[in-house]
Scaffold this motif. Structure first.
Motif, PDB file in Angstrom:
ATOM      1  N   SER A   1     -55.949 -36.228  55.930  1.00 27.87           N
ATOM      2  CA  SER A   1     -54.768 -36.854  55.783  1.00 27.87           C
ATOM      3  C   SER A   1     -54.987 -37.472  54.158  1.00 27.87           C
ATOM      4  CB  SER A   1     -54.252 -37.803  56.807  1.00 27.87           C
ATOM      5  OG  SER A   1     -53.927 -37.125  58.026  1.00 27.87           O
ATOM      6  N   ASN A   2     -54.037 -37.327  53.547  1.00 31.12           N
ATOM      7  CA  ASN A   2     -54.227 -37.984  51.980  1.00 31.12           C
ATOM      8  C   ASN A   2     -52.736 -38.692  51.747  1.00 31.12           C
ATOM      9  OD1 ASN A   2     -52.741 -35.867  51.434  1.00 31.12           O
ATOM     10  ND2 ASN A   2     -54.226 -34.839  50.336  1.00 31.12           N
ATOM     11  N   TYR A   3     -51.606 -38.805  52.519  1.00 32.37           N
ATOM     12  CA  TYR A   3     -50.505 -39.164  52.225  1.00 32.37           C
ATOM     13  C   TYR A   3     -49.927 -39.998  53.301  1.00 32.37           C
ATOM     14  CZ  TYR A   3     -45.414 -39.427  51.125  1.00 32.37           C
ATOM     15  OH  TYR A   3     -43.968 -39.827  51.182  1.00 32.37           O
ATOM     16  N   PHE A   4     -49.592 -41.241  53.148  1.00 33.73           N
ATOM     17  CA  PHE A   4     -49.309 -42.305  54.120  1.00 33.73           C
ATOM     18  C   PHE A   4     -48.076 -43.121  53.825  1.00 33.73           C
ATOM     19  CE2 PHE A   4     -53.638 -41.533  55.962  1.00 33.73           C
ATOM     20  CZ  PHE A   4     -54.379 -41.120  54.758  1.00 33.73           C
ATOM     21  N   PRO A   5     -46.929 -42.421  54.466  1.00 35.15           N
ATOM     22  CA  PRO A   5     -45.835 -43.240  54.218  1.00 35.15           C
ATOM     23  C   PRO A   5     -45.421 -44.575  55.242  1.00 35.15           C
ATOM     24  CG  PRO A   5     -45.200 -41.127  55.337  1.00 35.15           C
ATOM     25  CD  PRO A   5     -46.692 -41.515  55.105  1.00 35.15           C
TER      26      PRO A   5
ATOM     27  N   ILE B   1     -39.791 -46.723  52.874  1.00 35.10           N
ATOM     28  CA  ILE B   1     -39.878 -47.942  52.187  1.00 35.10           C
ATOM     29  C   ILE B   1     -40.998 -48.061  51.345  1.00 35.10           C
ATOM     30  CG2 ILE B   1     -38.782 -49.317  53.740  1.00 35.10           C
ATOM     31  CD1 ILE B   1     -41.165 -50.445  54.816  1.00 35.10           C
ATOM     32  N   ILE B   2     -42.121 -47.538  51.429  1.00 33.44           N
ATOM     33  CA  ILE B   2     -43.053 -47.455  50.529  1.00 33.44           C
ATOM     34  C   ILE B   2     -44.118 -46.234  50.933  1.00 33.44           C
ATOM     35  CG2 ILE B   2     -44.698 -49.045  51.871  1.00 33.44           C
ATOM     36  CD1 ILE B   2     -45.256 -50.420  48.981  1.00 33.44           C
ATOM     37  N   ASP B   3     -44.811 -45.876  50.229  1.00 31.43           N
ATOM     38  CA  ASP B   3     -45.943 -44.901  50.531  1.00 31.43           C
ATOM     39  C   ASP B   3     -47.095 -44.878  49.698  1.00 31.43           C
ATOM     40  OD1 ASP B   3     -44.189 -41.722  49.169  1.00 31.43           O
ATOM     41  OD2 ASP B   3     -45.010 -43.579  48.221  1.00 31.43           O
ATOM     42  N   ILE B   4     -48.243 -44.459  50.112  1.00 27.24           N
ATOM     43  CA  ILE B   4     -49.525 -44.492  49.284  1.00 27.24           C
ATOM     44  C   ILE B   4     -50.120 -43.275  49.619  1.00 27.24           C
ATOM     45  CG2 ILE B   4     -50.709 -45.440  51.245  1.00 27.24           C
ATOM     46  CD1 ILE B   4     -52.125 -47.262  48.984  1.00 27.24           C
ATOM     47  N   ARG B   5     -50.696 -42.839  48.271  1.00 30.55           N
ATOM     48  CA  ARG B   5     -51.651 -41.720  48.391  1.00 30.55           C
ATOM     49  C   ARG B   5     -53.031 -42.016  48.296  1.00 30.55           C
ATOM     50  NH1 ARG B   5     -47.374 -38.856  44.225  1.00 30.55           N
ATOM     51  NH2 ARG B   5     -45.684 -38.561  46.051  1.00 30.55           N
ATOM     52  N   SER B   6     -54.142 -41.001  48.794  1.00 31.34           N
ATOM     53  CA  SER B   6     -55.367 -41.417  49.091  1.00 31.34           C
ATOM     54  C   SER B   6     -56.124 -41.692  47.683  1.00 31.34           C
ATOM     55  CB  SER B   6     -56.074 -40.374  49.844  1.00 31.34           C
ATOM     56  OG  SER B   6     -55.931 -39.041  49.108  1.00 31.34           O
ATOM     57  N   ASN B   7     -55.691 -41.445  46.657  1.00 30.38           N
ATOM     58  CA  ASN B   7     -56.326 -41.770  45.295  1.00 30.38           C
ATOM     59  C   ASN B   7     -56.213 -43.246  45.015  1.00 30.38           C
ATOM     60  OD1 ASN B   7     -53.555 -41.266  44.873  1.00 30.38           O
ATOM     61  ND2 ASN B   7     -53.853 -40.423  42.858  1.00 30.38           N
ATOM     62  N   VAL B   8     -55.404 -43.953  45.948  1.00 30.86           N
ATOM     63  CA  VAL B   8     -55.347 -45.438  45.506  1.00 30.86           C
ATOM     64  C   VAL B   8     -55.660 -46.173  46.542  1.00 30.86           C
ATOM     65  CG1 VAL B   8     -53.739 -44.876  43.433  1.00 30.86           C
ATOM     66  CG2 VAL B   8     -52.838 -45.435  45.758  1.00 30.86           C
ATOM     67  N   GLY B   9     -56.208 -47.421  46.457  1.00 36.11           N
ATOM     68  CA  GLY B   9     -56.231 -48.325  47.550  1.00 36.11           C
ATOM     69  C   GLY B   9     -55.036 -49.260  48.001  1.00 36.11           C
ATOM     70  N   GLU B  10     -54.411 -49.551  46.971  1.00 30.59           N
ATOM     71  CA  GLU B  10     -53.186 -50.387  47.320  1.00 30.59           C
ATOM     72  C   GLU B  10     -52.097 -50.141  46.423  1.00 30.59           C
ATOM     73  OE1 GLU B  10     -54.579 -54.537  46.783  1.00 30.59           O
ATOM     74  OE2 GLU B  10     -52.723 -55.319  47.318  1.00 30.59           O
ATOM     75  N   LYS B  11     -50.622 -50.437  47.044  1.00 27.90           N
ATOM     76  CA  LYS B  11     -49.739 -50.351  46.213  1.00 27.90           C
ATOM     77  C   LYS B  11     -48.545 -51.401  46.490  1.00 27.90           C
ATOM     78  CE  LYS B  11     -45.896 -46.670  45.407  1.00 27.90           C
ATOM     79  NZ  LYS B  11     -45.681 -45.240  45.686  1.00 27.90           N
TER      80      LYS B  11
ATOM     81  N   LEU C   1     -54.819 -49.123  51.897  1.00 25.46           N
ATOM     82  CA  LEU C   1     -55.541 -48.084  52.395  1.00 25.46           C
ATOM     83  C   LEU C   1     -57.151 -48.102  52.317  1.00 25.46           C
ATOM     84  CD1 LEU C   1     -55.573 -44.983  53.604  1.00 25.46           C
ATOM     85  CD2 LEU C   1     -55.133 -44.352  51.427  1.00 25.46           C
ATOM     86  N   ASN C   2     -57.720 -47.817  53.360  1.00 25.35           N
ATOM     87  CA  ASN C   2     -59.135 -47.712  53.616  1.00 25.35           C
ATOM     88  C   ASN C   2     -59.496 -46.309  54.073  1.00 25.35           C
ATOM     89  OD1 ASN C   2     -61.986 -47.774  54.413  1.00 25.35           O
ATOM     90  ND2 ASN C   2     -61.882 -49.825  54.507  1.00 25.35           N
ATOM     91  N   LYS C   3     -59.745 -45.312  53.361  1.00 23.94           N
ATOM     92  CA  LYS C   3     -60.077 -44.054  53.670  1.00 23.94           C
ATOM     93  C   LYS C   3     -61.569 -43.931  54.446  1.00 23.94           C
ATOM     94  CE  LYS C   3     -58.474 -40.409  52.804  1.00 23.94           C
ATOM     95  NZ  LYS C   3     -58.505 -39.127  52.149  1.00 23.94           N
TER      96      LYS C   3
ATOM     97  N   PHE D   1     -42.204 -47.719  61.012  1.00 25.07           N
ATOM     98  CA  PHE D   1     -43.234 -46.634  61.732  1.00 25.07           C
ATOM     99  C   PHE D   1     -44.190 -46.382  60.390  1.00 25.07           C
ATOM    100  CE2 PHE D   1     -41.269 -45.191  65.210  1.00 25.07           C
ATOM    101  CZ  PHE D   1     -40.004 -45.676  65.285  1.00 25.07           C
ATOM    102  N   CYS D   2     -45.456 -46.043  60.743  1.00 24.09           N
ATOM    103  CA  CYS D   2     -46.223 -45.649  59.706  1.00 24.09           C
ATOM    104  C   CYS D   2     -46.444 -44.161  60.070  1.00 24.09           C
ATOM    105  CB  CYS D   2     -47.604 -46.413  59.974  1.00 24.09           C
ATOM    106  SG  CYS D   2     -48.509 -46.025  61.301  1.00 24.09           S
ATOM    107  N   ALA D   3     -47.005 -43.507  59.095  1.00 26.32           N
ATOM    108  CA  ALA D   3     -47.296 -41.978  59.289  1.00 26.32           C
ATOM    109  C   ALA D   3     -48.333 -41.350  58.488  1.00 26.32           C
ATOM    110  CB  ALA D   3     -45.876 -41.362  58.772  1.00 26.32           C
ATOM    111  N   ALA D   4     -48.781 -40.188  58.844  1.00 24.79           N
ATOM    112  CA  ALA D   4     -50.019 -39.666  58.017  1.00 24.79           C
ATOM    113  C   ALA D   4     -49.524 -38.351  57.719  1.00 24.79           C
ATOM    114  CB  ALA D   4     -51.242 -39.825  58.569  1.00 24.79           C
ATOM    115  N   SER D   5     -49.988 -37.772  56.715  1.00 24.84           N
ATOM    116  CA  SER D   5     -49.915 -36.124  56.291  1.00 24.84           C
ATOM    117  C   SER D   5     -51.067 -35.768  55.559  1.00 24.84           C
ATOM    118  CB  SER D   5     -48.674 -35.934  55.585  1.00 24.84           C
ATOM    119  OG  SER D   5     -48.350 -34.586  55.283  1.00 24.84           O
ATOM    120  N   PRO D   6     -51.396 -34.389  55.878  1.00 23.60           N
ATOM    121  CA  PRO D   6     -52.391 -33.727  55.072  1.00 23.60           C
ATOM    122  C   PRO D   6     -51.896 -33.343  53.703  1.00 23.60           C
ATOM    123  CG  PRO D   6     -51.577 -32.037  56.573  1.00 23.60           C
ATOM    124  CD  PRO D   6     -51.034 -33.374  56.871  1.00 23.60           C
TER     125      PRO D   6
END
Lengths: 114, 114
Positions: free
Chosen positions: A30-34, A47-57, A66-68, A89-94
Motif C-alpha cells: 500500500s502506498n496511498y492513504f486517503p 479531505i486529505i491524502d498522503i502518498r508513501s513518498n512523504v511522511g507528513e502533509k 505516515l510511518n511506513k 474514515f482512513c483508507a489504504a490502497s496499493p
C-alpha cells in the motif's frame, strides 16, 4: 489482502482542542492513504491524502502523518470546530491509479463539545 | 462538472423480496465504479467494482450481484433479500486517468430489510 484498522471508534473533544485518529494497515504494498469525512446521511468526501513518498502533509487545520516502517498513519485536526463533527474514515490502497481498490477502516465518530 | 446519482434514497423491503439499486455518473467517461456497504456502526465494505462495461469484480461472497449495462450505469441487485442485507449502500466513481486516487461518492441508499 489489505486490512485497515482504525482507532478510536468514537472521540469527543472540547471545541478548540486537537483530535487525533490512528490507523494501521497490513499490506506493505500500500502506498496511498486517503482520509474521508462523512456527514450525517451523506456519502464520504475526501479531505486529505498522503502518498508513501512523504511522511507528513498539512492542509490548514488538518494534517496526516505516515510511518511506513510501522505501517501506521494518523489524522490530526487542530483547533477543532463544531463543523468538524462527523465520521472519519482512513483508507489504504496499493496505488493511486484508478484500477486500485481502496480499503477503508471502520470509522471514527468525532464529536466536538461546545 | 461530474455528478453521481443514486436511487432510491431509502427503501424498506421484506425478506425474500428482490432489490435493485441504481447509480449513474454524469460528466465523465470510462469511470471505475464501486459499490460499498456501510452497516450500522461499521466501516465501508467494498462489495463490487467495475473497470468497464460488463466487467464486474466481486469482493465478498454474498447475496448480492452487480451489473454495468452502460458505461456510466452501475446496478446492485438481489433476487431474495436477507435481513443481513440491511445497510447504507454507497456508489462511487473514480476517474480512469486521474492523477489522484479520489473516490467520489453518491448520497447513498438506505435499505431496511424486515
Amino acid at each position: 489482502g489489505e486490512n485497515v484498522e482504525q482507532h478510536p471508534s468514537t472521540l469527543s473533544v472540547q471545541e478548540g482542542d486537537s483530535a487525533v485518529i490512528k490507523c494501521t494497515y497490513s499490506d506493505s504494498a500500500s502506498n496511498y492513504f486517503p482520509w474521508y469525512k462523512q456527514e450525517l446521511g451523506k456519502g464520504p468526501q475526501l479531505i486529505i491524502d498522503i502518498r508513501s513518498n512523504v511522511g507528513e502533509k498539512k492542509d490548514q487545520r488538518i494534517a496526516v502523518t505516515l510511518n511506513k516502517t510501522a505501517k501506521h498513519f494518523s489524522l490530526h485536526i487542530t483547533e477543532t470546530q463544531p463543523e468538524d463533527s462527523a465520521v472519519y474514515f482512513c483508507a489504504a490502497s496499493p496505488g493511486y491509479s484508478s484500477a486500485s481498490k481502496i480499503i477503508f477502516g471502520s470509522g471514527t465518530r468525532l464529536s466536538i463539545r461546545p | 462538472s461530474q455528478t453521481i446519482h443514486q436511487w432510491p434514497a431509502t427503501l424498506v423491503q421484506p425478506v425474500g423480496s428482490p432489490l435493485s439499486l441504481e447509480c449513474t455518473v454524469e460528466g465523465t467517461s470510462n469511470p471505475n465504479l464501486y459499490w460499498y456497504r456501510q452497516a450500522a456502526g461499521r466501516g465501508l465494505q467494498l462489495l463490487f467494482y467495475s473497470v468497464g462495461i460488463g466487467q464486474i469484480s466481486s469482493e465478498v461472497p454474498q447475496n448480492l450481484s452487480a451489473s454495468r449495462p452502460q458505461d456510466r450505469q452501475f446496478i446492485l441487485s438481489s433476487k431474495k433479500l436477507l435481513l443481513s442485507d440491511s445497510g447504507f449502500y454507497l456508489c462511487a466513481w473514480r476517474a480512469l486517468d486521474a492523477n489522484t486516487g479520489e473516490l467520489f461518492f453518491g448520497e447513498g441508499s438506505r435499505l431496511t430489510v424486515l
